[in-house]
Design a protein around this motif. Structure first.
Motif, PDB file in Angstrom:
ATOM      1  N   PHE A   1       0.757  -1.243   0.360  1.00 49.96           N
ATOM      2  CA  PHE A   1       0.054   0.046  -0.300  1.00 49.96           C
ATOM      3  C   PHE A   1       1.220   1.171  -0.314  1.00 49.96           C
ATOM      4  O   PHE A   1       1.861   1.589   0.597  1.00 49.96           O
ATOM      5  CB  PHE A   1      -0.785  -0.063   0.774  1.00 49.96           C
ATOM      6  CG  PHE A   1      -2.033  -1.284   0.886  1.00 49.96           C
ATOM      7  CD1 PHE A   1      -2.732  -0.679   0.069  1.00 49.96           C
ATOM      8  CD2 PHE A   1      -1.753  -2.004   2.374  1.00 49.96           C
ATOM      9  CE1 PHE A   1      -4.069  -2.062   0.773  1.00 49.96           C
ATOM     10  CE2 PHE A   1      -2.953  -3.271   1.908  1.00 49.96           C
ATOM     11  CZ  PHE A   1      -3.794  -3.174   1.427  1.00 49.96           C
TER      12      PHE A   1
ATOM     13  N   LYS B   1      -8.642 -10.357   1.977  1.00 55.34           N
ATOM     14  CA  LYS B   1      -9.405  -9.861   0.948  1.00 55.34           C
ATOM     15  C   LYS B   1      -9.133  -9.316  -0.776  1.00 55.34           C
ATOM     16  O   LYS B   1      -9.602  -9.469  -1.812  1.00 55.34           O
ATOM     17  CB  LYS B   1      -8.456  -8.110   1.775  1.00 55.34           C
ATOM     18  CG  LYS B   1     -10.057  -7.934   2.390  1.00 55.34           C
ATOM     19  CD  LYS B   1      -9.380  -6.288   3.083  1.00 55.34           C
ATOM     20  CE  LYS B   1     -10.328  -6.004   3.836  1.00 55.34           C
ATOM     21  NZ  LYS B   1     -10.040  -4.887   5.000  1.00 55.34           N
TER      22      LYS B   1
ATOM     23  N   GLY C   1     -11.564 -11.285  -3.366  1.00 55.97           N
ATOM     24  CA  GLY C   1     -11.207 -10.085  -5.302  1.00 55.97           C
ATOM     25  C   GLY C   1     -11.107  -8.645  -4.609  1.00 55.97           C
ATOM     26  O   GLY C   1     -11.805  -7.823  -5.314  1.00 55.97           O
ATOM     27  N   ILE C   2     -11.380  -8.054  -3.640  1.00 57.15           N
ATOM     28  CA  ILE C   2     -11.545  -7.509  -2.863  1.00 57.15           C
ATOM     29  C   ILE C   2     -10.956  -5.751  -2.968  1.00 57.15           C
ATOM     30  O   ILE C   2     -10.344  -5.145  -3.526  1.00 57.15           O
ATOM     31  CB  ILE C   2     -12.319  -6.809  -1.743  1.00 57.15           C
ATOM     32  CG1 ILE C   2     -13.668  -7.337  -0.821  1.00 57.15           C
ATOM     33  CG2 ILE C   2     -12.082  -5.823  -1.192  1.00 57.15           C
ATOM     34  CD1 ILE C   2     -13.628  -7.894   0.314  1.00 57.15           C
ATOM     35  N   LEU C   3      -9.447  -6.915  -3.078  1.00 55.27           N
ATOM     36  CA  LEU C   3      -7.840  -5.634  -3.043  1.00 55.27           C
ATOM     37  C   LEU C   3      -7.526  -6.901  -4.110  1.00 55.27           C
ATOM     38  O   LEU C   3      -7.655  -7.672  -4.810  1.00 55.27           O
ATOM     39  CB  LEU C   3      -6.940  -6.323  -2.179  1.00 55.27           C
ATOM     40  CG  LEU C   3      -7.590  -5.808  -0.817  1.00 55.27           C
ATOM     41  CD1 LEU C   3      -6.312  -6.057   0.457  1.00 55.27           C
ATOM     42  CD2 LEU C   3      -7.770  -4.035  -1.178  1.00 55.27           C
ATOM     43  N   LYS C   4      -6.656  -5.849  -4.977  1.00 60.02           N
ATOM     44  CA  LYS C   4      -5.852  -6.230  -6.234  1.00 60.02           C
ATOM     45  C   LYS C   4      -4.167  -6.357  -5.264  1.00 60.02           C
ATOM     46  O   LYS C   4      -3.766  -5.790  -5.036  1.00 60.02           O
ATOM     47  CB  LYS C   4      -5.711  -5.040  -7.374  1.00 60.02           C
ATOM     48  CG  LYS C   4      -4.710  -5.585  -8.702  1.00 60.02           C
ATOM     49  CD  LYS C   4      -4.669  -5.069  -9.940  1.00 60.02           C
ATOM     50  CE  LYS C   4      -4.310  -4.782 -10.910  1.00 60.02           C
ATOM     51  NZ  LYS C   4      -4.692  -4.006 -12.109  1.00 60.02           N
TER      52      LYS C   4
ATOM     53  N   PRO D   1      -9.457 -14.418  -8.600  1.00 55.93           N
ATOM     54  CA  PRO D   1     -10.859 -13.281  -7.812  1.00 55.93           C
ATOM     55  C   PRO D   1     -11.308 -11.449  -8.178  1.00 55.93           C
ATOM     56  O   PRO D   1     -11.646 -11.874  -7.864  1.00 55.93           O
ATOM     57  CB  PRO D   1     -10.544 -13.547  -6.438  1.00 55.93           C
ATOM     58  CG  PRO D   1      -9.379 -14.539  -6.083  1.00 55.93           C
ATOM     59  CD  PRO D   1      -8.350 -14.669  -7.626  1.00 55.93           C
ATOM     60  N   PHE D   2      -9.843 -11.147  -8.898  1.00 57.43           N
ATOM     61  CA  PHE D   2      -9.448  -9.977  -8.469  1.00 57.43           C
ATOM     62  C   PHE D   2     -10.309  -9.743 -10.585  1.00 57.43           C
ATOM     63  O   PHE D   2     -11.652  -8.807 -10.832  1.00 57.43           O
ATOM     64  CB  PHE D   2      -8.461  -9.477  -8.421  1.00 57.43           C
ATOM     65  CG  PHE D   2      -8.770  -7.205  -8.492  1.00 57.43           C
ATOM     66  CD1 PHE D   2      -9.349  -7.216  -7.833  1.00 57.43           C
ATOM     67  CD2 PHE D   2      -8.475  -6.820 -10.119  1.00 57.43           C
ATOM     68  CE1 PHE D   2      -9.571  -5.430  -7.753  1.00 57.43           C
ATOM     69  CE2 PHE D   2      -8.708  -5.372 -10.427  1.00 57.43           C
ATOM     70  CZ  PHE D   2      -9.214  -4.970  -9.618  1.00 57.43           C
TER      71      PHE D   2
ATOM     72  N   ARG E   1     -13.859 -11.982 -10.738  1.00 54.48           N
ATOM     73  CA  ARG E   1     -15.196 -11.385  -9.118  1.00 54.48           C
ATOM     74  C   ARG E   1     -16.220 -12.239  -9.865  1.00 54.48           C
ATOM     75  O   ARG E   1     -16.726 -12.886  -8.675  1.00 54.48           O
ATOM     76  CB  ARG E   1     -14.827 -11.051  -8.988  1.00 54.48           C
ATOM     77  CG  ARG E   1     -15.974 -10.037  -7.853  1.00 54.48           C
ATOM     78  CD  ARG E   1     -16.186  -8.049  -7.889  1.00 54.48           C
ATOM     79  NE  ARG E   1     -16.779  -7.826  -8.929  1.00 54.48           N
ATOM     80  CZ  ARG E   1     -18.369  -7.233  -8.307  1.00 54.48           C
ATOM     81  NH1 ARG E   1     -18.784  -7.466  -7.762  1.00 54.48           N
ATOM     82  NH2 ARG E   1     -19.108  -6.953 -10.111  1.00 54.48           N
TER      83      ARG E   1
ATOM     84  N   ASN F   1     -17.291 -15.321  -6.881  1.00 54.55           N
ATOM     85  CA  ASN F   1     -18.618 -15.100  -6.291  1.00 54.55           C
ATOM     86  C   ASN F   1     -19.742 -15.266  -5.297  1.00 54.55           C
ATOM     87  O   ASN F   1     -20.330 -15.400  -4.386  1.00 54.55           O
ATOM     88  CB  ASN F   1     -18.304 -13.284  -5.277  1.00 54.55           C
ATOM     89  CG  ASN F   1     -18.531 -12.044  -6.785  1.00 54.55           C
ATOM     90  OD1 ASN F   1     -19.629 -13.165  -7.038  1.00 54.55           O
ATOM     91  ND2 ASN F   1     -18.865 -11.071  -6.404  1.00 54.55           N
TER      92      ASN F   1
ATOM     93  N   VAL G   1     -18.807 -14.136   2.997  1.00 54.62           N
ATOM     94  CA  VAL G   1     -17.392 -13.655   3.405  1.00 54.62           C
ATOM     95  C   VAL G   1     -18.489 -13.166   4.845  1.00 54.62           C
ATOM     96  O   VAL G   1     -19.887 -12.823   4.134  1.00 54.62           O
ATOM     97  CB  VAL G   1     -16.879 -12.667   2.631  1.00 54.62           C
ATOM     98  CG1 VAL G   1     -15.441 -12.106   3.161  1.00 54.62           C
ATOM     99  CG2 VAL G   1     -16.155 -12.647   1.400  1.00 54.62           C
TER     100      VAL G   1
ATOM    101  N   PHE H   1     -17.375 -10.503   7.454  1.00 57.68           N
ATOM    102  CA  PHE H   1     -16.013  -9.676   8.124  1.00 57.68           C
ATOM    103  C   PHE H   1     -16.768  -8.957   8.924  1.00 57.68           C
ATOM    104  O   PHE H   1     -18.116  -8.186   9.563  1.00 57.68           O
ATOM    105  CB  PHE H   1     -15.397  -8.211   6.989  1.00 57.68           C
ATOM    106  CG  PHE H   1     -15.167  -8.626   5.621  1.00 57.68           C
ATOM    107  CD1 PHE H   1     -13.780  -9.115   6.370  1.00 57.68           C
ATOM    108  CD2 PHE H   1     -15.261  -8.363   4.872  1.00 57.68           C
ATOM    109  CE1 PHE H   1     -12.917  -9.252   5.102  1.00 57.68           C
ATOM    110  CE2 PHE H   1     -14.474  -8.324   3.867  1.00 57.68           C
ATOM    111  CZ  PHE H   1     -13.555  -9.243   3.316  1.00 57.68           C
TER     112      PHE H   1
END
Lengths: 266, 330
Positions: free
Chosen positions: B15, B70, B74-77, B90-91, B94, B98, B103, B105
């Motif tokens: 990040f 994540k 597929g939430i984060l690349k 997953p990314f 998606r 899905n 999932v 959280f």
């Protein structure tokens, strides 16, 4: 998104919106305030200068324009930019990524579901009051039907554009700025308070190119019967293409933005 | 040989963050010129998970567990590396993937806040294209297994955290996912709720062979639900094996508690130091390599002493994990 998902999303959003009755009532009361202020202004301009018409608009036309603009506002206006911005900034966007839906379609349907109480109760109620107290112009049936169709496109144009403004939060977290920017663009270029005929001539070509006039000006002009039936249909076709272009743009920006998502907050 | 359904190879996620100093002057400085720093949240991790496995991702806050989940959902690349879930990226894929996973959280909610939970169940039914009979069948299972019958018709905002979490858990099983990713699913849930959740997950895993990937700070949950643990620290994998092996490899002492019929007047017993912890109760610490059984036999065979009670105390998983993170163990 298939029709069953659209229906269920719409239904749950409507129920969710009805959960808070006080919000709803407050909303009904606040809406007409801007109308009253600008209406005073128009009445003074026309009577003080002793004129019957400005740019083809009589006092009644101008007040009717404003009244219909308030009604259109009830139909189209949502908090989409801040809703989307907040979801991206706080990481709640993740919730939509894990579901088998498109975030844009889902948001449009969800917000539409939340809008229904405004559309079915507030708008007719306000219009009735405006008709009684200000003798606002009422469209004939063909124009009214075209006006309703035009408002569906207005809703989509407003919300897809403001959705795009919310998506900019993927790159810059200050979504309030985008909300203000988007609102300012729409208020300025859409003919929200003032018919576009009143704008200086050098601005008209710019306004003609942009799709924003289709949010307020076009449906209002249909309702006021300033457009013939065939011109109104042409407006609807033009609105349709503007929606398609903005929709594709929103999908593209959503796709690019998703790669930037950091999913903060656990 | 059974093929893994989750494959991760040299997976990394970095990040870029802006550094911002405290105080007005520093805020002004960072407004004009921003210092960017790169944080490596996940650093070249690799693992495979087979269908039906129950795996725990363990790590301290900020270790990279949630980031890994994540990326898997597929939430984060991912920044680098290979990743595949059910043979899909997953990314990039998606929407194909899905419908096959669920999932949770613990910090977020899937249920609509102001309407009864059952409305969200019907929305999911439409989204995941669940057939009427399948929906009714699974609703019956989650209602009874999770004990949520009376909560489903209450607006979600009026439910307690534990009640809501059970409703959330039921929701993600409605489409019969092949894999479930559970990120802190028992956060803030009381012991009764936790027991229901644990039993439900084990039942679903057994009946539908659902793969479970759990992240939790509660080692009791980890032990009760999972067979395998992946320990992540600083974005890297420290351990990946059966939880039993974690105990074998990381426990280096055991404590024997003995209660005799009367106090002993000696400091050692068969060469081991005695530590008095009660009137006639003693504890003896053994190295992992030492044979407690042989020692115990000698004590029990000694006719001069009468043993009333024996217990062997092992370090629990919490202790082991804490020691690993504090660098006290290998």
């Amino acid at each position: 998104m298939n029709l069953r998902v659209v229906f269920e999303t719409f239904k749950i959003a409507l129920k969710d919106r009805m959960a808070y009755r006080t919000d709803f009532i407050a909303d009904v009361l606040i809406g007409p305030l801007i109308f009253l202020v600008v209406q005073f202004l128009w009445t003074n301009i026309y009577t003080y200068n002793n004129i019957t018409e400005i740019n083809g608009f009589t006092l009644n036309d101008s007040i009717s324009y404003l009244a219909v603009s308030t009604i259109v506002g009830y139909f189209v206006w949502t908090w989409v930019t801040t809703t989307v911005g907040m979801k991206i900034k706080r990481g709640d966007f993740a919730r939509y990524v894990i579901m088998p839906i498109n975030f844009l379609d889902y948001t449009l349907v969800e917000l539409f579901g939340r809008k229904v109480p405004s559309m079915l109760i507030k708008a007719p109620l306000l219009f009735l009051l405006l008709k009684i107290f200000f003798n606002v112009h009422v469209a004939d049936l063909p124009h009214f039907i075209l006006f309703i169709g035009s408002m569906v496109f207005s809703y989509l144009l407003f919300n897809i554009f403001m959705f795009i403004m919310g998506l900019l939060t993927f790159w810059q977290e200050s979504f309030w700025v985008f909300n203000m920017l988007g609102s300012a663009i729409i208020e300025f270029f859409s003919g929200w308070l003032l018919p576009i005929d009143f704008y200086p001539s050098f601005m008209k070509p710019i306004i003609e190119i942009l799709p924003f006039r289709h949010i307020y000006y076009s449906p209002i002009m249909i309702f006021l019967e300033k457009y013939s039936i065939s011109s109104s249909i042409q407006v609807l076709v033009s609105q349709f293409f503007s929606v398609i272009i903005l929709y594709l743009l929103a999908r593209l920006i959503l796709r690019l933005g998703r790669a930037k998502f950091t999913s903060q907050g656990g | 040989m059974e093929q893994p359904i989750i494959r991760v190879k040299d997976l990394s996620k970095t990040f870029r963050t802006h550094k911002r100093g405290a105080g007005f002057i520093n805020s002004l400085k960072s407004f004009i010129k921003r210092d960017v720093f790169v944080k490596k949240a996940v650093d070249r991790i690799s693992f495979d998970i087979k269908e039906g496995e129950r795996v725990a991702l363990i790590g301290q806050n900020g270790a990279g567990k949630s980031t890994t989940v994540k990326m898997l959902t597929g939430i984060l690349k991912p920044t680098n590396g290979e990743i595949s879930v059910l043979n899909l990226h997953p990314f990039k894929e998606r929407t194909k993937l899905n419908k096959n996973y669920g999932v949770i959280f613990g910090q977020r909610h899937n249920l609509w806040w102001d309407v009864p939970a059952i409305d969200s169940y019907y929305l999911f039914k439409a989204m995941y294209d669940i057939r009427d009979d399948d929906f009714e069948k699974r609703l019956k299972i989650v209602r009874s297994s999770l004990g949520i019958k009376e909560y489903l018709n209450t607006p979600v905002r009026k439910l307690s955290l534990g009640e809501r979490m059970r409703c959330e858990l039921g929701l993600i099983f409605m489409h019969n996912p092949k894999i479930v990713f559970l990120d802190e699913p028992t956060i803030g849930v009381d012991v009764v709720g936790k027991k229901k959740i644990t039993e439900f997950l084990l039942r679903i895993n057994k009946r539908f062979n659902t793969t479970i990937l759990l992240t939790s700070h509660d080692m009791k949950d980890v032990e009760n639900i999972c067979k395998r643990a992946i320990i992540i620290e600083g974005g890297k994998i420290l351990f990946d094996d059966k939880i039993g092996y974690l105990k074998r490899d990381y426990i280096d002492s055991k404590t024997l508690h003995l209660k005799f019929s009367k106090p002993l007047d000696q400091k050692t017993l068969f060469g081991k130091d005695l530590e008095r912890i009660g009137t006639s109760r003693y504890q003896i610490i053994f190295d992992n390599k030492e044979d407690i059984g042989r020692f115990l036999k000698q004590v029990l065979d000694d006719s001069s002493k009468e043993v009333l009670d024996v217990s062997i105390i092992e370090e629990d998983l919490n202790e082991i994990i804490r020691n690993i993170f504090e660098g006290k163990r290998k």
